[in-house]
Scaffold this active site. Sequence first.
Site, PDB file in Angstrom:
ATOM      1  N   HIS A  71       0.633  -1.058   0.290  1.00  0.00           N
ATOM      2  CA  HIS A  71       0.193   0.058   0.187  1.00  0.00           C
ATOM      3  C   HIS A  71       0.528   1.010  -0.191  1.00  0.00           C
ATOM      4  CE1 HIS A  71      -4.024  -2.243   1.008  1.00  0.00           C
ATOM      5  NE2 HIS A  71      -2.991  -2.891   0.952  1.00  0.00           N
TER       6      HIS A  71
ATOM      7  N   ASP B 263       3.491   9.292  -0.506  1.00  0.00           N
ATOM      8  CA  ASP B 263       2.517   8.653  -0.038  1.00  0.00           C
ATOM      9  C   ASP B 263       2.347   7.452  -1.068  1.00  0.00           C
ATOM     10  OD1 ASP B 263       0.203   7.981   1.666  1.00  0.00           O
ATOM     11  OD2 ASP B 263      -0.476  10.045   1.295  1.00  0.00           O
TER      12      ASP B 263
HETATM   13  O1  F6P Z   1      -1.170   2.907   4.988  1.00  0.00           O
HETATM   14  C1  F6P Z   1      -0.301   1.987   5.513  1.00  0.00           C
HETATM   15  C2  F6P Z   1      -0.943   2.077   7.491  1.00  0.00           C
HETATM   16  O2  F6P Z   1       0.360   1.260   7.631  1.00  0.00           O
HETATM   17  C3  F6P Z   1      -1.288   0.785   6.800  1.00  0.00           C
HETATM   18  O3  F6P Z   1      -1.362  -0.140   6.967  1.00  0.00           O
HETATM   19  C4  F6P Z   1      -2.226   1.261   8.612  1.00  0.00           C
HETATM   20  O4  F6P Z   1      -4.102   0.230   8.629  1.00  0.00           O
HETATM   21  C5  F6P Z   1      -2.859   2.104   8.770  1.00  0.00           C
HETATM   22  O5  F6P Z   1      -1.589   3.101   7.927  1.00  0.00           O
HETATM   23  C6  F6P Z   1      -2.131   2.843  10.078  1.00  0.00           C
HETATM   24  O6  F6P Z   1      -1.295   2.639  10.673  1.00  0.00           O
HETATM   25  P1  F6P Z   1      -1.475   2.086  11.937  1.00  0.00           P
HETATM   26  O7  F6P Z   1      -1.299   0.436  11.606  1.00  0.00           O
HETATM   27  O8  F6P Z   1       0.621   2.197  12.384  1.00  0.00           O
HETATM   28  O9  F6P Z   1      -1.992   2.479  13.187  1.00  0.00           O
END
Ligand code: F6P
Length: 475
Positions: free
Chosen positions: A156, A364
Amino acid sequence: MARLVIVANRVPNPDEQGNPRAGGLAVALGDVLVPGTIWLGWSGARAAVTSTVPRIVEDRDVTYATIDLGEADYRSYYQGFSNGTLWPLLHMMPGLTTYHREDYIGYRGVNRAFAQALAAMVDADDLIWIHDYQLLTVAAELRALGVQNRIGFFLHIPFAPPEIFEILPPAKEVLRALCANDVIGFQTEGDRTAFLACIKALLEIEPLPDGRFPIDGREVRTIVTPIGIDSEGFSRLAGRAVLRAETRRMTESLVGRALMIGVDRLDYTKGLPGRFGAYERFLASYPQHRRKISYLQIAALSRSDVEHYDELRNELSHKAGDINGAYSDFDWVPLRYMTRTASRTAIAGLYRVARIGLVTPLRDGMNLVAKEYVAAQNPADPGVLILSRFAGAAAEMTEAVLVNPFDVDEVANAIHIALTMSDDERLSRHDALLAKVYSSSAEAYCTSFVAALRDVRGIPAIELRYGGSTIKMRA
Ligand code: F6P
């Protein structure tokens, strides 16, 4: 019948329908969450040790399987290698990257735990779809356990070119482990190119022009499938939300001023200090717009126990105070800054009434805020999207006002351009953007990824259902 098994660090909590914890992912994968699907991930809980036997919750015939993380594993896998090493490195911020060998060992251990939990759940013909940088080595662990299913991985976030990726001490080992997948998907052509350059430079394997490459007697296919949103659904939500009391309260508080909105996780990749700096420069350079604009920045707190996030929070509070201190009037506050999360519905309503959507990450993977902002607009009187050219979304959304977020003058000027844009230009840019947001949808993303996965080697006949329609798989 073959099932789809999703593996991601986060799992949506079926009880939080309006505001799912897995964020964009749960929304993007909504179309594949049909009866029979399994989603495995971290429960969000920390325990004495990491579990490999998942806790199961069934909701609408979808199985949510979660494992707890041991405290030490949470620190090494989540805080350490995932968010202290891979996150900044893959966002091309080597200066913020830290590396500790024990974190990598912990990361490998947690990826193994995910694989063990998964191996006990899958049938031979299930399709396994692994998500994101936290789980780069799960496929290799699955293969080591003898799992021969078709396995796909989607990244992602961006991928870094070899000059940056090779900073990672176990770069080759991680790349090799990732190649245990049959299909590897990226958000943009640029990310795929960077990955293939790493394959060539670090593993000395020459990829084919179509992105396939051989490794250990197998073939890995790479694809580009940009993630999207349910545009129709979001547009309807925004249309309804605008009538709600909270959106009306917001509009009334503007007393005719133009609203500019930014919605982000509070993360250094989002370029928030630079964005505040650009707004400050805008207020200084274009005094004619003072008192005529109100900028709302929602920056939901995130990863507060990971290095750099707390410093960023302090920096932003400071800057927000400085801007308001310097420019506020008795009856006007130029910047409204909040670190609380808001519901999806409230945000949809705010997007719709906002004259400008300000999306300026330094880097991003995609950025779904840009797509949601466009989908939320009233097509007869749409707002203007200002978008960083370093967001994956910029590869598709070329009719946005594209900016270099490192240049505060350029962003300040973009705000001026957006506020003074002619109606014709606003409408024609929006029409083009909306068409793209509709075609590059969440459904298209899921369909093309799963189709690529299903095409892998000797495939049994299977059916997968998306929303209302059934897709027949080739035997
Ligand atoms: O978009 C990247 C990401 O790490 C996702 O995998 C994740 O769900 C989101 O950002 C939120 O981050 P975190 O899971 O570290 O709270």
